[in-house]
Design a protein around this motif. Structure first.
Motif, PDB file in Angstrom:
ATOM      1  N   ALA A  14       0.834  -1.204   0.000  1.00 45.70           N
ATOM      2  CA  ALA A  14       0.000   0.000   0.000  1.00 45.70           C
ATOM      3  C   ALA A  14       0.869   1.256   0.000  1.00 45.70           C
ATOM      4  O   ALA A  14       0.591   2.232  -0.717  1.00 45.70           O
ATOM      5  N   SER A  15       1.951   1.223   0.775  1.00 41.89           N
ATOM      6  CA  SER A  15       2.882   2.354   0.820  1.00 41.89           C
ATOM      7  C   SER A  15       3.611   2.521  -0.510  1.00 41.89           C
ATOM      8  O   SER A  15       3.821   3.648  -0.976  1.00 41.89           O
ATOM      9  N   LEU A  16       3.958   1.392  -1.141  1.00 40.84           N
ATOM     10  CA  LEU A  16       4.632   1.443  -2.439  1.00 40.84           C
ATOM     11  C   LEU A  16       3.727   2.086  -3.482  1.00 40.84           C
ATOM     12  O   LEU A  16       4.172   2.928  -4.276  1.00 40.84           O
ATOM     13  N   PHE A  17       2.452   1.689  -3.501  1.00 43.41           N
ATOM     14  CA  PHE A  17       1.503   2.302  -4.430  1.00 43.41           C
ATOM     15  C   PHE A  17       1.404   3.800  -4.192  1.00 43.41           C
ATOM     16  O   PHE A  17       1.439   4.604  -5.127  1.00 43.41           O
ATOM     17  N   GLU A  18       1.298   4.173  -2.931  1.00 41.51           N
ATOM     18  CA  GLU A  18       1.156   5.592  -2.580  1.00 41.51           C
ATOM     19  C   GLU A  18       2.386   6.387  -3.027  1.00 41.51           C
ATOM     20  O   GLU A  18       2.256   7.467  -3.631  1.00 41.51           O
ATOM     21  N   ARG A  19       3.567   5.862  -2.753  1.00 42.28           N
ATOM     22  CA  ARG A  19       4.788   6.580  -3.158  1.00 42.28           C
ATOM     23  C   ARG A  19       4.890   6.688  -4.671  1.00 42.28           C
ATOM     24  O   ARG A  19       5.313   7.727  -5.198  1.00 42.28           O
ATOM     25  N   ALA A  20       4.513   5.618  -5.363  1.00 43.16           N
ATOM     26  CA  ALA A  20       4.631   5.621  -6.824  1.00 43.16           C
ATOM     27  C   ALA A  20       3.661   6.600  -7.471  1.00 43.16           C
ATOM     28  O   ALA A  20       4.050   7.424  -8.307  1.00 43.16           O
TER      29      ALA A  20
END
Length: 546
Positions: free
Chosen positions: A194-200
């Protein structure tokens, strides 16, 4: 645990592709070299002779500029530096900018590319091999890339933006980022994704930059190099080929000849892409429209933009970034700007590359080796136990639902419900009757044939009724079988064409890509069944629209 099935026996791959893998002689003229490791030294020599130092320097400068604001691993940095050396070559895969990578095969394509480079590096250490992911930033088919599926739940991004998807603004994706914090669960890996999606997608302004960040993060240890070919300096290298396409419609003529030949071999072979008279888009300020030629000169469809021949050629020289190759020319653009040896793609992609060899020959561009990517069915430990308990083999679950039901019913039945022997015996008796009628009174032949058809139909009807009755008897077991198959083949399709990587990353505690890197072999052209430990949960199917 790993198992293999020939592609032809899965029932999910076209005859064209299975014939290619079988090296059918009639297809030999459609490709240059078959994808075996021993063919790469010759491919290296050919590419080395045609790829100029100017192209190599331009490529290096463009990629360096594209990575300027991105933190990369030491291995990726090293691979970018290697591109300056004349003994460095690339292995390439390409894909659209699918939201959160889209279906699983996005991951499989890149893994196959990395593994091919690793294997070639061991075999031919005198050369350097760099894995490339080509981002299809100039594509416009937003509906194909605007969603992904997590455990049967479809997450979609809706937008009114137009033009090249690589330039789409990502500000609308905040709501999906918030949704994923709940949807992906509270596990460490779920929250990481979820954090990876948000950062991307919320810290990068365009879909192209978001995708570059995401893919770079996923494949950090493996030296993958990502390229956005929507670059003025790279397109300058392709100006002579753009010019020839505008003036001669060369691609259309050559590809049409190849398509006719393919159909002459086998009418069932698909036509993957059809050439236009001009295979170039005009891209500028949200516009992505075809260039067409008429009596007055050149026009950009659905716009007031027009050029004379002299004007469009001058425009091309000054602004090559406004010209974009379509699906026909894109492969050749790739091979002109990269020191590339092989392209790795799915069955449909390989099929359309096989339409293009004569166009490459006309432009004197070396045709790459075409490799079918790895295909994988991921089976959790729990699903594997169910298979064993139900007496199913890996081959069984590739059968369509109706055929699988019939096979399991016949396996469970006390008496075989297969009248093949009776039908064969009946046909043998009627063969004798045909001979008697032919030698006595030929006018009875029609009556004999009608009686044969009637009795065969009666046997088939009886067989279906008995099978239906047995299915009812074993309904509970059959429902468990079908439920398991549906979980492995969502929407009656291959898992890799529907499911996103995220669920399997969570179930494997973030080890999915490492497992694939360890277990897959790029030159083994068989379908892979890979069993893994997991804590899978089945959830109801919900579709989220953002």
């Amino acid at each position: 645990m790993i198992d293999y099935i020939p592609f032809k026996e899965t029932g999910y791959f076209s005859e064209f592709i299975t014939d290619y893998l079988a090296q059918k002689p009639e297809l030999r003229c459609l490709y240059h070299r078959f994808p075996v490791a021993t063919n790469f030294p010759a491919q290296v020599k050919e590419k080395q002779a045609s790829y100029s130092a100017e192209n190599r320097n331009t490529l290096f400068e463009a990629i360096t500029q594209q990575y300027k604001r991105l933190a990369v691993s030491r291995k990726t940095y090293h691979n970018i530096e290697l591109l300056q050396q004349d003994n460095t070559f690339t292995i390439t895969t390409g894909h659209q900018l699918s939201l959160f990578t889209g279906p699983l095969y996005f991951i499989y394509k890149i893994v196959t590319t990395i593994l091919t480079c690793d294997q070639l590096q061991k075999l031919y250490p005198e050369y350097n091999f760099v894995p490339i992911y080509w981002m299809a930033t100039e594509d416009h088919d937003f509906e194909e890339i605007n969603h992904f599926s997590f455990q049967g739940q479809k997450i979609s991004w809706h937008s009114d933006q137009k033009g090249m998807v690589g330039q789409f603004a990502t500000e609308e994706l905040n709501r999906i980022a918030n949704l994923l914090k709940t949807l992906l669960g509270k596990s460490h890996q779920g929250q990481h994704l979820a954090s990876l999606f948000e950062r991307a997608y919320t810290q990068h302004t365009t879909l192209a930059s978001a995708t570059r960040y995401l893919v770079n993060e996923l494949f950090t240890p493996y030296g993958l190099v990502i390229i956005d070919a929507n670059d003025k300096h790279l397109k300058e290298l392709f100006i002579p080929h753009f010019r020839r396409e505008l003036l001669e419609s060369a691609a259309h003529k050559e590809v049409e000849k190849t398509l006719a030949y393919i159909k002459s071999i086998n009418k069932n072979y698909p036509e993957q892409v059809h050439p236009r008279e001009i295979n170039i888009f005009y891209v500028k300020d949200g516009i992505r429209e075809r260039i067409v030629k008429d009596e007055q000169g050149y026009a950009v469809l659905n716009t007031p933009i027009r050029f004379t021949e002299e004007e469009i050629l001058r425009h091309l020289e000054c602004f090559p970034e406004y010209f974009s190759p379509n699906v026909i020319l894109r492969p050749m653009y790739q091979e002109v700007i990269l020191p590339n040896l092989a392209y790795i793609g799915g069955g449909g992609e390989i099929a359309y590359w096989l339409e293009l060899k004569e166009m490459f020959a006309l432009h004197k561009v070396p045709f790459p080796i075409l490799m079918l990517r790895n295909s994988v069915l991921l089976i959790s430990e729990a699903q594997e136990k169910k298979l064993h308990k139900l007496g199913l083999t890996h081959q069984d679950i590739f059968l369509k639902n109706s055929l699988l039901e019939n096979k399991i019913t016949q396996r469970l039945s006390e008496y075989p419900i297969d009248f093949s022997a009776q039908k064969a015996s009946l046909q043998e008796h009627f063969t004798q009757l045909h001979q008697i009628a032919a030698h006595t009174d030929k006018s009875f032949l029609g009556a004999v044939k009608a009686q044969e058809a009637k009795q065969l139909k009666g046997l088939e009807h009886l067989e279906k009724r008995l099978l239906k009755a047995q299915k009812k008897k074993y309904r509970e077991t059959l429902d468990r079988v079908l439920a398991l198959r549906v979980s492995l083949f969502p929407k009656e399709s291959l898992q890799e064409r529907v499911d996103n990587f995220s669920a399997y990353m969570i179930e494997s505690q973030g080890q999915l890509i490492d497992i694939l890197i360890k277990e897959l072999s790029p030159f083994d052209f068989r379908f892979v069944i890979l069993s893994y430990e997991s804590k899978a949960n089945e959830e109801d199917c919900i579709e989220y629209f953002i």
